[in-house]
Design a protein around this motif. Structure first.
Motif, PDB file in Angstrom:
ATOM      1  N   ARG A  19      34.682  35.863  77.299  1.00 10.69           N
ATOM      2  CA  ARG A  19      33.356  36.113  77.725  1.00 10.69           C
ATOM      3  C   ARG A  19      33.075  37.306  77.378  1.00 10.69           C
ATOM      4  NH1 ARG A  19      33.577  34.612  83.803  1.00 10.69           N
ATOM      5  NH2 ARG A  19      33.367  36.899  84.138  1.00 10.69           N
ATOM      6  N   ALA A  20      31.724  37.725  76.797  1.00  9.98           N
ATOM      7  CA  ALA A  20      31.237  38.655  76.383  1.00  9.98           C
ATOM      8  C   ALA A  20      31.161  39.945  77.538  1.00  9.98           C
ATOM      9  CB  ALA A  20      29.601  38.558  75.987  1.00  9.98           C
ATOM     10  N   ASP A  21      31.208  39.629  78.555  1.00  9.60           N
ATOM     11  CA  ASP A  21      31.317  40.618  79.861  1.00  9.60           C
ATOM     12  C   ASP A  21      32.764  40.913  80.114  1.00  9.60           C
ATOM     13  OD1 ASP A  21      31.519  38.257  81.133  1.00  9.60           O
ATOM     14  OD2 ASP A  21      30.550  38.920  82.788  1.00  9.60           O
ATOM     15  N   ASP A  22      33.666  40.754  79.402  1.00  7.97           N
ATOM     16  CA  ASP A  22      35.130  40.656  79.579  1.00  7.97           C
ATOM     17  C   ASP A  22      35.404  41.621  80.632  1.00  7.97           C
ATOM     18  OD1 ASP A  22      37.990  40.528  79.596  1.00  7.97           O
ATOM     19  OD2 ASP A  22      37.913  40.980  77.116  1.00  7.97           O
ATOM     20  N   PRO A  23      35.749  41.380  81.646  1.00 12.93           N
ATOM     21  CA  PRO A  23      36.385  42.263  82.815  1.00 12.93           C
ATOM     22  C   PRO A  23      37.855  42.727  82.470  1.00 12.93           C
ATOM     23  CG  PRO A  23      36.621  40.130  83.827  1.00 12.93           C
ATOM     24  CD  PRO A  23      35.850  39.832  82.151  1.00 12.93           C
ATOM     25  N   ALA A  24      38.555  42.194  81.666  1.00 12.37           N
ATOM     26  CA  ALA A  24      39.978  42.583  81.390  1.00 12.37           C
ATOM     27  C   ALA A  24      40.322  42.416  79.713  1.00 12.37           C
ATOM     28  CB  ALA A  24      40.868  41.534  81.923  1.00 12.37           C
ATOM     29  N   PRO A  25      39.421  43.476  79.051  1.00 14.46           N
ATOM     30  CA  PRO A  25      39.764  43.471  77.593  1.00 14.46           C
ATOM     31  C   PRO A  25      41.006  43.862  77.336  1.00 14.46           C
ATOM     32  CG  PRO A  25      38.348  45.356  78.376  1.00 14.46           C
ATOM     33  CD  PRO A  25      38.773  44.480  79.696  1.00 14.46           C
ATOM     34  N   GLY A  26      41.962  44.401  77.800  1.00 10.57           N
ATOM     35  CA  GLY A  26      43.356  44.685  77.642  1.00 10.57           C
ATOM     36  C   GLY A  26      44.113  43.226  77.522  1.00 10.57           C
ATOM     37  N   HIS A  27      43.827  42.623  78.468  1.00 11.42           N
ATOM     38  CA  HIS A  27      44.659  41.197  78.286  1.00 11.42           C
ATOM     39  C   HIS A  27      44.258  40.427  77.211  1.00 11.42           C
ATOM     40  CE1 HIS A  27      45.444  36.978  79.522  1.00 11.42           C
ATOM     41  NE2 HIS A  27      46.610  37.651  79.720  1.00 11.42           N
ATOM     42  N   HIS A  28      42.944  40.509  76.907  1.00 11.40           N
ATOM     43  CA  HIS A  28      42.614  39.742  75.780  1.00 11.40           C
ATOM     44  C   HIS A  28      42.978  40.057  74.470  1.00 11.40           C
ATOM     45  CE1 HIS A  28      39.468  38.140  79.117  1.00 11.40           C
ATOM     46  NE2 HIS A  28      40.421  37.646  79.000  1.00 11.40           N
ATOM     47  N   SER A  29      42.888  41.413  74.351  1.00 11.59           N
ATOM     48  CA  SER A  29      43.598  42.140  73.227  1.00 11.59           C
ATOM     49  C   SER A  29      45.137  41.688  72.848  1.00 11.59           C
ATOM     50  CB  SER A  29      43.518  43.510  73.052  1.00 11.59           C
ATOM     51  OG  SER A  29      42.228  43.919  73.354  1.00 11.59           O
ATOM     52  N   ASP A  30      45.738  41.615  74.275  1.00 16.52           N
ATOM     53  CA  ASP A  30      47.174  40.952  74.035  1.00 16.52           C
ATOM     54  C   ASP A  30      47.390  39.566  73.560  1.00 16.52           C
ATOM     55  OD1 ASP A  30      47.904  43.583  75.012  1.00 16.52           O
ATOM     56  OD2 ASP A  30      48.422  42.916  77.178  1.00 16.52           O
ATOM     57  N   VAL A  31      46.335  38.880  74.301  1.00 12.99           N
ATOM     58  CA  VAL A  31      46.428  37.460  73.560  1.00 12.99           C
ATOM     59  C   VAL A  31      46.108  37.470  72.171  1.00 12.99           C
ATOM     60  CG1 VAL A  31      45.053  35.194  73.881  1.00 12.99           C
ATOM     61  CG2 VAL A  31      45.642  36.384  75.882  1.00 12.99           C
ATOM     62  N   VAL A  32      44.946  38.112  71.773  1.00 11.29           N
ATOM     63  CA  VAL A  32      44.862  38.074  69.974  1.00 11.29           C
ATOM     64  C   VAL A  32      46.157  38.603  69.480  1.00 11.29           C
ATOM     65  CG1 VAL A  32      43.411  39.005  68.312  1.00 11.29           C
ATOM     66  CG2 VAL A  32      42.262  38.396  70.613  1.00 11.29           C
ATOM     67  N   GLU A  33      46.757  39.487  69.929  1.00 12.26           N
ATOM     68  CA  GLU A  33      47.962  40.170  69.292  1.00 12.26           C
ATOM     69  C   GLU A  33      48.934  38.968  69.237  1.00 12.26           C
ATOM     70  OE1 GLU A  33      50.407  41.933  66.967  1.00 12.26           O
ATOM     71  OE2 GLU A  33      48.305  42.574  67.344  1.00 12.26           O
ATOM     72  N   THR A  34      49.214  38.269  70.051  1.00 12.41           N
ATOM     73  CA  THR A  34      50.228  37.360  70.324  1.00 12.41           C
ATOM     74  C   THR A  34      49.776  36.150  69.252  1.00 12.41           C
ATOM     75  OG1 THR A  34      50.684  37.637  72.644  1.00 12.41           O
ATOM     76  CG2 THR A  34      51.362  35.413  71.655  1.00 12.41           C
ATOM     77  N   LEU A  35      48.375  35.627  69.248  1.00 14.26           N
ATOM     78  CA  LEU A  35      47.937  34.908  68.214  1.00 14.26           C
ATOM     79  C   LEU A  35      48.235  35.264  66.997  1.00 14.26           C
ATOM     80  CD1 LEU A  35      44.729  33.667  69.937  1.00 14.26           C
ATOM     81  CD2 LEU A  35      46.664  32.503  69.853  1.00 14.26           C
ATOM     82  N   ILE A  44      51.741  28.737  64.504  1.00 11.14           N
ATOM     83  CA  ILE A  44      50.379  28.002  64.462  1.00 11.14           C
ATOM     84  C   ILE A  44      49.665  28.132  63.116  1.00 11.14           C
ATOM     85  CG2 ILE A  44      50.000  28.677  66.719  1.00 11.14           C
ATOM     86  CD1 ILE A  44      47.878  31.050  65.861  1.00 11.14           C
ATOM     87  N   ASP A  45      48.611  27.426  63.014  1.00  6.27           N
ATOM     88  CA  ASP A  45      47.995  27.238  61.443  1.00  6.27           C
ATOM     89  C   ASP A  45      46.608  28.154  61.437  1.00  6.27           C
ATOM     90  OD1 ASP A  45      50.026  25.818  60.194  1.00  6.27           O
ATOM     91  OD2 ASP A  45      49.549  24.251  61.545  1.00  6.27           O
ATOM     92  N   GLY A  46      46.590  29.284  62.171  1.00  7.89           N
ATOM     93  CA  GLY A  46      45.300  29.663  62.147  1.00  7.89           C
ATOM     94  C   GLY A  46      44.687  29.776  63.368  1.00  7.89           C
ATOM     95  N   PHE A  47      43.842  30.650  63.685  1.00 10.05           N
ATOM     96  CA  PHE A  47      42.976  30.808  64.877  1.00 10.05           C
ATOM     97  C   PHE A  47      41.678  31.474  64.811  1.00 10.05           C
ATOM     98  CE2 PHE A  47      45.203  34.976  64.635  1.00 10.05           C
ATOM     99  CZ  PHE A  47      44.401  35.672  65.301  1.00 10.05           C
ATOM    100  N   ASP A  48      40.651  31.382  65.653  1.00 17.92           N
ATOM    101  CA  ASP A  48      39.464  31.873  65.845  1.00 17.92           C
ATOM    102  C   ASP A  48      39.209  32.631  66.987  1.00 17.92           C
ATOM    103  OD1 ASP A  48      38.433  31.202  63.101  1.00 17.92           O
ATOM    104  OD2 ASP A  48      38.346  29.181  63.974  1.00 17.92           O
ATOM    105  N   VAL A  49      38.377  33.504  66.972  1.00 14.15           N
ATOM    106  CA  VAL A  49      38.093  34.130  68.410  1.00 14.15           C
ATOM    107  C   VAL A  49      36.643  34.095  68.345  1.00 14.15           C
ATOM    108  CG1 VAL A  49      38.397  36.018  69.881  1.00 14.15           C
ATOM    109  CG2 VAL A  49      40.170  35.621  68.543  1.00 14.15           C
ATOM    110  N   SER A  50      36.077  33.806  69.638  1.00 15.15           N
ATOM    111  CA  SER A  50      34.646  33.890  69.753  1.00 15.15           C
ATOM    112  C   SER A  50      34.317  34.263  71.110  1.00 15.15           C
ATOM    113  CB  SER A  50      33.964  32.526  69.354  1.00 15.15           C
ATOM    114  OG  SER A  50      34.236  31.742  70.436  1.00 15.15           O
ATOM    115  N   THR A  51      33.053  34.919  71.512  1.00 16.44           N
ATOM    116  CA  THR A  51      32.555  35.214  72.534  1.00 16.44           C
ATOM    117  C   THR A  51      31.639  34.213  73.141  1.00 16.44           C
ATOM    118  OG1 THR A  51      30.890  36.678  71.588  1.00 16.44           O
ATOM    119  CG2 THR A  51      33.018  37.579  72.416  1.00 16.44           C
TER     120      THR A  51
END
Length: 163
Positions: A19-35, A44-51
């Motif tokens: 979500r664009a109004d992300d109340p937990a940006p730290g967690h989502h940064s961790d998810v992106v780092e894991t990806l 995995i064969d690639g990933f995309d992140v969107s809001t």
């Protein structure tokens, strides 16, 4: 059972929606780092992140709205497997007081992970299977525990997608 489908895919492509109004940006940064790590390791064969927005109107006269299209695709996947994505997606109805017509509003989760095998959707997280909630972190843990080698392109280089 839902998590097992993640280990059986040949061409794992991931879409992370936040979500664009992300109340937990730290967690989502961790998810992106894991990806990123999963991609670098060839799991995995690639990933995309969107809001996407916190809310979107569900309306037949507004086709093509990305978040609504994604929700409908995810809902179809869930129905085919006998699981639910409501919650974390929530649909509320209301009435416009001046006009008197009803409308439905979709509220999106703060994060949603969609897993594809090629073009086939094989997982949406979070989702609910009976009394069991399968979270984004559950899906990532399952992907981290898989062993597989990155597919090679005809030229012998690794295939990267999603960035």
């Amino acid at each position: 059972m839902i998590l097992n489908e993640l280990t059986e895919t040949a061409d794992r492509r991931i879409e992370l929606h936040v979500r664009a109004d992300d109340p937990a940006p730290g967690h989502h940064s961790d998810v992106v780092e894991t990806l990123r790590e999963l991609d670098a390791d060839g799991r995995i064969d690639g990933f995309d992140v969107s809001t996407w927005p916190e809310r979107a109107t569900l309306s037949p006269d507004r086709p093509g709205v990305d978040v609504v299209d994604a929700y409908e695709h995810f809902q179809s996947w869930a129905s085919e497997r006998g699981v639910s994505i409501n919650p974390p997606f929530v649909v509320r109805t209301g009435t416009r007081t001046l006009v008197g017509d009803e409308y439905a509003v979709l509220r999106t989760p703060t994060a949603c992970l969609a897993v594809y095998d090629g073009f086939e959707l094989v997982g949406v997280f979070p989702c609910v299977d009976g009394d069991t909630v399968h979270t984004v972190d559950d899906a990532l843990s399952t992907l981290e525990s898989t062993t597989r080698t990155r597919r090679a392109s005809p030229e012998g280089s690794s295939l990267l997608a999603g960035r």
